[in-house]
Design an enzyme around this catalytic site. Structure first.
Site, PDB file in Angstrom:
ATOM      1  N   ASP A  31      39.507   7.902  25.276  1.00 22.57           N
ATOM      2  CA  ASP A  31      40.316   6.816  25.831  1.00 22.57           C
ATOM      3  C   ASP A  31      39.445   5.601  26.130  1.00 22.57           C
ATOM      4  O   ASP A  31      39.261   5.201  27.290  1.00 22.57           O
ATOM      5  CB  ASP A  31      41.049   7.304  27.085  1.00 22.57           C
ATOM      6  CG  ASP A  31      42.047   8.400  26.767  1.00 22.57           C
ATOM      7  OD1 ASP A  31      42.626   8.370  25.662  1.00 22.57           O
ATOM      8  OD2 ASP A  31      42.247   9.289  27.614  1.00 22.57           O
ATOM      9  N   LYS A  87      52.050   9.687  18.526  1.00 26.51           N
ATOM     10  CA  LYS A  87      53.383  10.020  19.055  1.00 26.51           C
ATOM     11  C   LYS A  87      54.506   9.264  18.335  1.00 26.51           C
ATOM     12  O   LYS A  87      55.324   8.582  18.963  1.00 26.51           O
ATOM     13  CB  LYS A  87      53.449   9.725  20.551  1.00 26.51           C
ATOM     14  CG  LYS A  87      52.442  10.472  21.401  1.00 26.51           C
ATOM     15  CD  LYS A  87      52.652  10.154  22.888  1.00 26.51           C
ATOM     16  CE  LYS A  87      51.641  10.878  23.759  1.00 26.51           C
ATOM     17  NZ  LYS A  87      50.274  10.303  23.641  1.00 26.51           N
ATOM     18  N   PRO A 132      64.212   8.702  10.835  1.00 29.02           N
ATOM     19  CA  PRO A 132      63.545   9.645   9.933  1.00 29.02           C
ATOM     20  C   PRO A 132      62.822   9.010   8.753  1.00 29.02           C
ATOM     21  O   PRO A 132      61.695   9.405   8.425  1.00 29.02           O
ATOM     22  CB  PRO A 132      64.696  10.546   9.479  1.00 29.02           C
ATOM     23  CG  PRO A 132      65.649  10.540  10.626  1.00 29.02           C
ATOM     24  CD  PRO A 132      65.589   9.141  11.161  1.00 29.02           C
ATOM     25  N   THR A 133      63.428   8.022   8.111  1.00 32.49           N
ATOM     26  CA  THR A 133      62.802   7.402   6.944  1.00 32.49           C
ATOM     27  C   THR A 133      61.483   6.728   7.302  1.00 32.49           C
ATOM     28  O   THR A 133      60.483   6.852   6.582  1.00 32.49           O
ATOM     29  CB  THR A 133      63.749   6.365   6.313  1.00 32.49           C
ATOM     30  OG1 THR A 133      64.951   7.018   5.907  1.00 32.49           O
ATOM     31  CG2 THR A 133      63.107   5.711   5.103  1.00 32.49           C
ATOM     32  N   THR A 134      61.464   6.024   8.417  1.00 32.00           N
ATOM     33  CA  THR A 134      60.244   5.343   8.855  1.00 32.00           C
ATOM     34  C   THR A 134      59.151   6.341   9.201  1.00 32.00           C
ATOM     35  O   THR A 134      57.976   6.148   8.846  1.00 32.00           O
ATOM     36  CB  THR A 134      60.547   4.443  10.070  1.00 32.00           C
ATOM     37  OG1 THR A 134      61.495   3.444   9.686  1.00 32.00           O
ATOM     38  CG2 THR A 134      59.286   3.768  10.588  1.00 32.00           C
ATOM     39  N   THR A 142      53.094  14.504  30.343  1.00 27.41           N
ATOM     40  CA  THR A 142      52.646  15.111  31.599  1.00 27.41           C
ATOM     41  C   THR A 142      52.791  14.161  32.784  1.00 27.41           C
ATOM     42  O   THR A 142      52.597  14.556  33.924  1.00 27.41           O
ATOM     43  CB  THR A 142      51.180  15.578  31.494  1.00 27.41           C
ATOM     44  OG1 THR A 142      50.367  14.510  30.996  1.00 27.41           O
ATOM     45  CG2 THR A 142      51.073  16.777  30.569  1.00 27.41           C
ATOM     46  N   ARG A 160      42.251  19.285  34.247  1.00 34.48           N
ATOM     47  CA  ARG A 160      41.305  18.790  35.236  1.00 34.48           C
ATOM     48  C   ARG A 160      40.517  19.960  35.801  1.00 34.48           C
ATOM     49  O   ARG A 160      41.036  21.064  35.907  1.00 34.48           O
ATOM     50  CB  ARG A 160      42.049  18.111  36.407  1.00 34.48           C
ATOM     51  CG  ARG A 160      42.867  16.886  36.022  1.00 34.48           C
ATOM     52  CD  ARG A 160      41.977  15.676  35.887  1.00 34.48           C
ATOM     53  NE  ARG A 160      42.754  14.477  35.650  1.00 34.48           N
ATOM     54  CZ  ARG A 160      43.151  14.042  34.464  1.00 34.48           C
ATOM     55  NH1 ARG A 160      42.847  14.741  33.387  1.00 34.48           N
ATOM     56  NH2 ARG A 160      43.836  12.933  34.324  1.00 34.48           N
TER      57      ARG A 160
END
EC number: 4.1.1.23
Length: 239
Positions: free
Chosen positions: A11, A62, A67-69, A123, A185
């Protein structure tokens, strides 16, 4: 993904920060996660460099669209040579099936298709948020288990979920279905913006397939020691 080491969430805002961090891990065979911030800043070049360093990659974008894209996006992502990619289960069965079809169509001949997993609930999502903000009356755990079933029916390899949900998921899906769990964690770490967190040892006890660890490693005074400490707890071995 048996015997998968802790996946380090990179990150960072730039390639320079990322490489400075990774330079500490000389000789380690790492599995890393590249998320939206780093990928959108650096593009596919960051993936090529990480692969040259010997890293396996979880490309965490994510995808969630029609669907096509999603099919077209996954077809392109399949050529990057990463090990793991994901979509949002909330996109529905047709979208998940299209994602898988795109990966299969885009994977170069002779190469293994990237594993495809679906995000169930982030989360950072709480039961209160689910009901009050998203107007979903179904209990959080029930939505996660339902999304997991849907992902398996769609041909996906697994899901992203909280450690606390893994054992419930395995009552509803096959034993080889992957559970990849962020929100990891150490017991003495801060939770920050994640509300459904767990320790590496607890994740191991619950039978999850892989853990994703970010700040506990990337923000540690000694990231290599933190990584090894987490790895030992995850593997159930002594440091």
């Amino acid at each position: 993904m048996n015997n998968t080491p802790p996946i380090i969430a990179l990150d960072f805002a730039s390639a320079q920060e990322t490489y400075a961090f990774l330079d500490r891990f000389q000789g380690e065979e790492l599995f890393v996660k590249v998320g939206m911030e780093l990928f959108y800043q650096e593009g596919p070049a960051i993936l090529e460099n990480l692969q040259e360093r010997g890293c396996r990659i979880f490309l965490d974008l994510k995808c969630h669209d029609i669907p096509t894209t999603v099919y077209k996006a996954m077809k392109r992502l399949a050529g990057f040579g990463v090990s793991l990619v994901n979509v949002h289960a909330a996109g529905g069965k047709q979208m998940m099936e299209s994602a898988l079809e795109g990966l299969e169509a885009g994977t170069p001949a002779g190469q293994k298709r990237p594993s495809l997993i679906a995000v169930t609930q982030l989360t950072s999502t709480s039961s209160e948020m689910l009901q009050r903000e998203l107007l979903i009356e179904t209990p959080l755990l029930d939505t996660v288990v339902h999304y997991s079933r849907l992902a398996e029916e769609s041909g996906l390899d697994g899901v992203v979920c909280s450690v606390h949900e893994a054992e419930h998921i395995y009552r509803a899906v096959s034993v080889d279905f992957l559970t990849v769990t962020p929100g990891i964690r150490m017991a003495d770490d801060k939770n920050n913006d994640q509300v459904r967190v767990a320790t590496p040892g607890y994740a191991r006890e619950k039978g999850v397939s892989a853990i994703v660890v970010g700040r506990s490693i990337t923000q540690a005074e000694d990231p290599v020691s933190a990584y090894r400490r987490i790895g030992h707890e995850w593997e159930g071995t002594k440091a």
